[in-house]
Design an enzyme around this catalytic site. Structure first.
Site, PDB file in Angstrom:
ATOM      1  CE  LYS A 257     -10.427  -0.261  13.305  1.00 55.40           C
ATOM      2  NZ  LYS A 257      -9.952   0.144  11.975  1.00 55.40           N
TER       3      LYS A 257
ATOM      4  CB  ILE B  12       1.105  -6.465  14.277  1.00 55.51           C
ATOM      5  CG1 ILE B  12       1.783  -7.268  13.151  1.00 55.51           C
ATOM      6  CG2 ILE B  12       2.350  -6.445  15.353  1.00 55.51           C
ATOM      7  CD1 ILE B  12       2.419  -6.618  12.198  1.00 55.51           C
TER       8      ILE B  12
ATOM      9  CG  ASN C 218      -0.187  -0.094   2.589  1.00 51.73           C
ATOM     10  OD1 ASN C 218       0.505   0.884   2.571  1.00 51.73           O
ATOM     11  ND2 ASN C 218      -0.091  -1.252   3.393  1.00 51.73           N
TER      12      ASN C 218
ATOM     13  CE  LYS D 221      -7.672  -4.009  15.205  1.00 54.35           C
ATOM     14  NZ  LYS D 221      -6.451  -3.806  14.028  1.00 54.35           N
TER      15      LYS D 221
END
Ligand code: C5P
Length: 397
Positions: A337, A307, A210, A341
């Site tokens: 989020k 990760i 990207n 996470k």
């Protein structure tokens, strides 16, 4: 000696006899590694010519607020955003008065209002003017607002008086500017930062990736070093010089990035995931270059490891910060989020605005933590990075 490597210093010069020392100031700032651009007030141009400071800084000097040509190049708002520090030296009594009341009646005072960067003043004036109650009140108003004041020094003045009011020596001003960036807020803390894109190989010469430039992660590393942290960057392929005093671990794929991060965790107090990790990788990587064949081929992709979520799930979890690039309902998605996470903090980026974020030198974000949030106004990435690290230092326990 504090350095100013990679720092954008916007030098404002107002009209006093000390303006002749600005030439030396530009030189010293550059010698410490800073990029310098100059704004001069009308009065300053009576003491030193814009041409002198243009030649030394290597950039046209900005003098007018309403200048069509200047606004087409780097206009006043761009200048305000470009700066990591607005350093005004010399700052006359009149300029101090105008800044203390928030006037925006020339380019310099307007930029002082428009910038999110710290502002530092080196006052210079006759000793009686410095001692006057009006000036004293203006200076303390500015100091209360967080403006940094350097000097003035005392001694023989150009007018023959002796007393406080001489502009501080350029080397002392440059020292003060350098010390401003070295906050020491995270002294001795070990910070690991992921940055840049990942590359997921299809064969020995092709990959999926990207457009991440890595600029935000590298700016965070620089801010971490300035805050006194022992800093490691786990970096995907980018075109950026390693920040000073930073250990850089080069990786390519998401799996390599994860492996490297996990190996660093025993020595990590704070983990910041800024990398634009590819979400998918090719299911298989060919050993040889794939030959051109059929008109259409189907590529099977599989998920890469998350990760930051893996790091946050470790028993010995560091203070973990993630990023969330969203195009709509930015804050709600970011908060979700953060919870999903297991993060301690998340930096939300509205990527619907194409002029900031990816590949740009600027950013505007909202930082969220479980009990609160703070908006960081649009500014260059090193100012944003410093503000993020300041919030990390406040919430890290
Ligand atoms: O899920 P999403 O990609 O939007 O999450 C963004 C955050 O998660 C960023 O902090 C990014 O660095 C991190 N991330 C990661 N590993 C992945 C994907 C995202 O660490 N595979």
């Amino acid at each position: 000696m504090a350095h100013l490597f990679n720092r954008n210093i916007l030098l404002g010069v107002s009209g006093g006899i000390a303006a002749y020392k600005s030439a030396e100031l530009v030189r010293e700032l550059q010698e410490r590694g800073a990029q310098v651009r100059v704004i001069m007030t009308r009065g300053a141009q009576e003491f030193i010519t814009p041409l002198t400071l243009q030649a030394l800084s290597g950039h046209p000097v900005h003098t007018e607020l309403l200048d069509e040509r200047a606004e087409l190049g780097m206009g006043h708002i761009e200048l305000a955003r470009w700066a990591d520090l607005l350093l005004i030296a010399p700052a006359t009594a009149d300029l101090v008065a105008r800044l203390s009341t928030g006037r925006a009646d020339d380019l310099l005072s307007t930029v002082a209002l428009a910038t999110a960067a710290p502002v530092m003043l080196a006052p210079a004036m006759n000793q009686q003017m410095w001692k006057d109650q009006a000036t004293a009140a203006n200076i303390s108003t500015l100091a209360e607002r967080g403006v940094h004041i350097v000097g003035p020094a005392a001694g023989l003045q150009a007018c023959g008086d002796v007393g406080p009011g001489r502009m501080e020596a350029p080397s002392a001003i440059v020292d003060a500017a350098g010390n401003l960036f070295a906050t020491g807020e995270l002294a001795g803390k070990r910070i690991v930062i992921t940055a840049g894109p990942t590359r997921e190989a299809l064969d020995p010469v092709r990959y999926i990736s990207n457009n991440s430039s890595g600029k935000m992660g590298y700016a965070l590393a620089q801010a971490a070093v300035d805050a006194g942290a022992i800093t490691t960057l786990v970096s995907g392929p980018v075109n950026l010089p390693a920040p000073r005093h930073t250990r850089v671990m080069d990786v390519h794929s998401a799996e390599e990035m994860l492996e490297q991060c996990l190996s660093l965790l025993p020595e990590c107090d704070i983990f910041i995931a800024c990398a634009a990790v590819a979400d998918y990788r090719p299911a298989a990587t060919e050993d040889h270059k794939i030959k051109k064949g059929p008109e259409a081929v189907t590529l099977q992709l599989v998920r890469t490891p998350d990760i930051v979520a893996t790091v946050a799930a470790q028993a010995q979890k560091p203070f973990t910060v993630g990023f969330a690039a969203e195009t709509n309902d930015v804050l709600a998605y970011a908060r979700d989020k953060m919870q999903r996470k297991g993060l301690d903090m998340i930096v939300a980026n509205d990527v619907a605005d194409q002029s900031i974020g990816f590949n740009s030198d600027e950013n505007a974000v909202t930082v969220l933590w479980p009990e609160g949030q703070q908006v960081l106004q649009r500014a260059n990435k090193s100012t944003i990075a410093r503000q993020i690290l300041h919030l990390v230092a406040q919430h890290y326990r």
